[in-house]
Motif scaffolding. Sequence first.
Motif, short mmCIF file in Angstrom:
data_model
loop_
_atom_site.label_atom_id
_atom_site.label_comp_id
_atom_site.label_asym_id
_atom_site.label_seq_id
_atom_site.Cartn_x
_atom_site.Cartn_y
_atom_site.Cartn_z
N ALA A 1 0.86 -1.20 0.00
CA ALA A 1 0.00 0.00 0.00
C ALA A 1 0.89 1.24 0.00
N LYS B 1 0.42 4.29 0.01
CA LYS B 1 0.11 5.42 0.88
C LYS B 1 0.88 5.37 2.20
N ASP C 1 -0.50 -1.34 -4.20
CA ASP C 1 -1.88 -0.85 -4.09
C ASP C 1 -1.79 0.67 -4.10
N ARG D 1 -14.65 -3.65 -4.70
CA ARG D 1 -14.24 -3.68 -3.30
C ARG D 1 -15.52 -3.77 -2.49
N ILE E 1 -9.62 4.48 11.36
CA ILE E 1 -8.95 3.58 10.42
C ILE E 1 -9.71 2.27 10.28
N HIS F 1 -11.10 -4.58 2.06
CA HIS F 1 -10.12 -4.07 3.04
C HIS F 1 -10.93 -3.54 4.21
N SER G 1 -7.30 -0.95 9.42
CA SER G 1 -5.85 -0.91 9.57
C SER G 1 -5.48 -1.12 11.03
N GLY H 1 -4.00 -4.17 6.36
CA GLY H 1 -4.55 -4.05 7.71
C GLY H 1 -3.80 -4.75 8.81
N GLU I 1 -2.69 -6.28 0.49
CA GLU I 1 -2.29 -4.87 0.33
C GLU I 1 -1.67 -4.34 1.62
N PRO I 2 -0.60 -4.93 2.10
CA PRO I 2 -0.04 -4.47 3.38
C PRO I 2 0.72 -3.16 3.22
N GLY I 3 0.53 -2.26 4.14
CA GLY I 3 1.31 -1.02 4.17
C GLY I 3 2.09 -0.94 5.46
N ARG I 4 1.35 -0.76 6.55
CA ARG I 4 1.97 -0.56 7.87
C ARG I 4 2.89 -1.73 8.26
N ARG J 1 0.27 11.53 13.57
CA ARG J 1 -0.53 10.43 14.11
C ARG J 1 -0.93 10.62 15.58
N TYR K 1 -4.90 10.67 15.82
CA TYR K 1 -5.52 9.41 16.27
C TYR K 1 -5.25 9.09 17.73
N TYR L 1 2.73 5.96 7.47
CA TYR L 1 1.76 7.02 7.77
C TYR L 1 2.41 8.12 8.61
N MET M 1 2.24 11.83 5.87
CA MET M 1 1.19 12.70 6.41
C MET M 1 1.76 14.03 6.92
N1 LLP Z 1 -5.66 -1.14 1.15
C1 LLP Z 1 -6.55 -0.15 1.26
C2 LLP Z 1 -7.68 -0.11 0.32
C3 LLP Z 1 -6.41 0.81 2.27
O1 LLP Z 1 -7.30 1.78 2.39
C4 LLP Z 1 -5.31 0.74 3.16
C5 LLP Z 1 -5.12 1.73 4.21
C6 LLP Z 1 -4.39 -0.31 2.99
C7 LLP Z 1 -4.60 -1.24 1.99
C8 LLP Z 1 -3.19 -0.47 3.85
O2 LLP Z 1 -3.51 -0.74 5.18
P1 LLP Z 1 -2.36 -1.15 6.20
O3 LLP Z 1 -1.82 -2.51 5.78
O4 LLP Z 1 -1.30 -0.12 6.16
O5 LLP Z 1 -3.05 -1.18 7.51
N2 LLP Z 1 -3.25 7.04 8.42
C9 LLP Z 1 -3.71 5.94 9.23
C10 LLP Z 1 -3.90 4.68 8.43
C11 LLP Z 1 -4.87 4.84 7.29
C12 LLP Z 1 -5.00 3.59 6.48
C13 LLP Z 1 -5.77 3.86 5.24
N3 LLP Z 1 -5.90 2.73 4.39
C14 LLP Z 1 -2.73 5.74 10.37
O6 LLP Z 1 -1.79 6.50 10.49
O7 LLP Z 1 -2.93 4.85 11.20
#
Ligand code: LLP
Length: 418
Positions: free
Chosen positions: A58, A60, A79, A149, A162, A199, A202, A239, A275-278, A314, A318, A373, A377
Amino acid sequence: MSFFEYINGELYAEQTSLSSIATEHGTPCYVYSRAAIETQWKSLNEAFGDHPHTICYAVKANSNIAVLNILARLGSGFDIVSEGELRRVLKAGGDPNKVVFSGVAKSKNELAFALQNNVRSINIESVAELERVQEVAASLNTTASIAFRVNPNVDPETHPYISTGMDKAKFGVTMEAAFEAYKRADLLPNIEVHGIACHIGSQITKTSPFSDALEIVLSMVKRLATQGIEIKQLDLGGGLGIDYQGEVPPSADDYVQSMIQGIKAHGIDLPIAIEPGRYIAGNSGVMLTQIEFLKHNTSKNFAIVDAGMNDLLRPALYQAFHNIKPIKEKPTEEAKVFDVVGPVCESACVLGYDRTLAVKPGDLLAVLSAGAYSFVMANNYNSRNRPPEIMVDGTQAHVIRKRESFEQLIAGETQLPE
Ligand code: LLP
């Protein structure tokens, strides 16, 4: 395993001391570990074994092109949620055929750019968007490969900001609407149904919300099969949570195996995308900051540092907890309890409340878990320049984004004519 450890009382990123980075590049400053990013990505990749899969990082979470390039070199997918993110992926050498495009409000231009670059899947979030994708694909005389989705209405048990997979969220298509939406998509000439995506949120620290969502997604896959609509990929979103404050999220193995077992239990053997980001970036970075002053009120001690809520939003947005550690370990008997606060003129400009620290002005602190993030941000509130980003690779520290200058800060602004 952490790539940020004390060696002889000094905090290091891999084999590079953080104080040497602060001396050379100043503070505030973000520092990432290449080995940490790669280790996290590989742990997921290996957990899949020979099950067909794509890890779509991810973007972002941390979109620096050096981060994307490191992942592209491993063969990662991505993603994305905007044209800008797709442009970054392409610049970093990512394969567009491993890109999924999420987001509730994709513009016609963004869709056209994605279709021209042959992304693997447009993850559609409403029936209105389906019609838009059809229109754009037809105008380009091409076919759009799509997934819906879906929103399984599962509580991910995380912070409400989140949490994205519940009925009240703006994200995704409800299960009731999804069936009809797929039937409609199946009729459209420039749409090819590729997959189903989901999804739910998170920083999820249990497997049960993922499994619950998977069950609901699989029931839709079976229902669609009765209509002759064949799903070719399950995109199970991101997530997976990380340890900020002692949380014990599922391991990569447990998380991935629960998905694979979950689908096999239904006799379904589809390729999986995640779609892992964090999970990949979060604990792969820290933010360095220096103490400007200590201040003592009747009820509080403040450690006033040079990084603010504009640099790391953050905690303010949050109430997120980020561990804060001194870069040089000191005897704890000298410690006091501090609120670690930044320079921005807002009471919310706090990086951490009630932290026990043995510190004096000039000391350096590392704010942990700041790889995801965090820089992404950052903003320019109070006309503060965004910090630099440094990527450590063993004993090397590479500047992967320079500190913003005043000229960059006001670039694009003009005064009215005389
Ligand atoms: N896929 C989709 C469609 C998403 O909306 C997101 C995150 C991810 C994957 C990645 O999720 P992860 O694996 O990173 O949990 N700014 C917030 C987090 C917002 C997440 C938005 N979507 C924070 O700082 O906690």
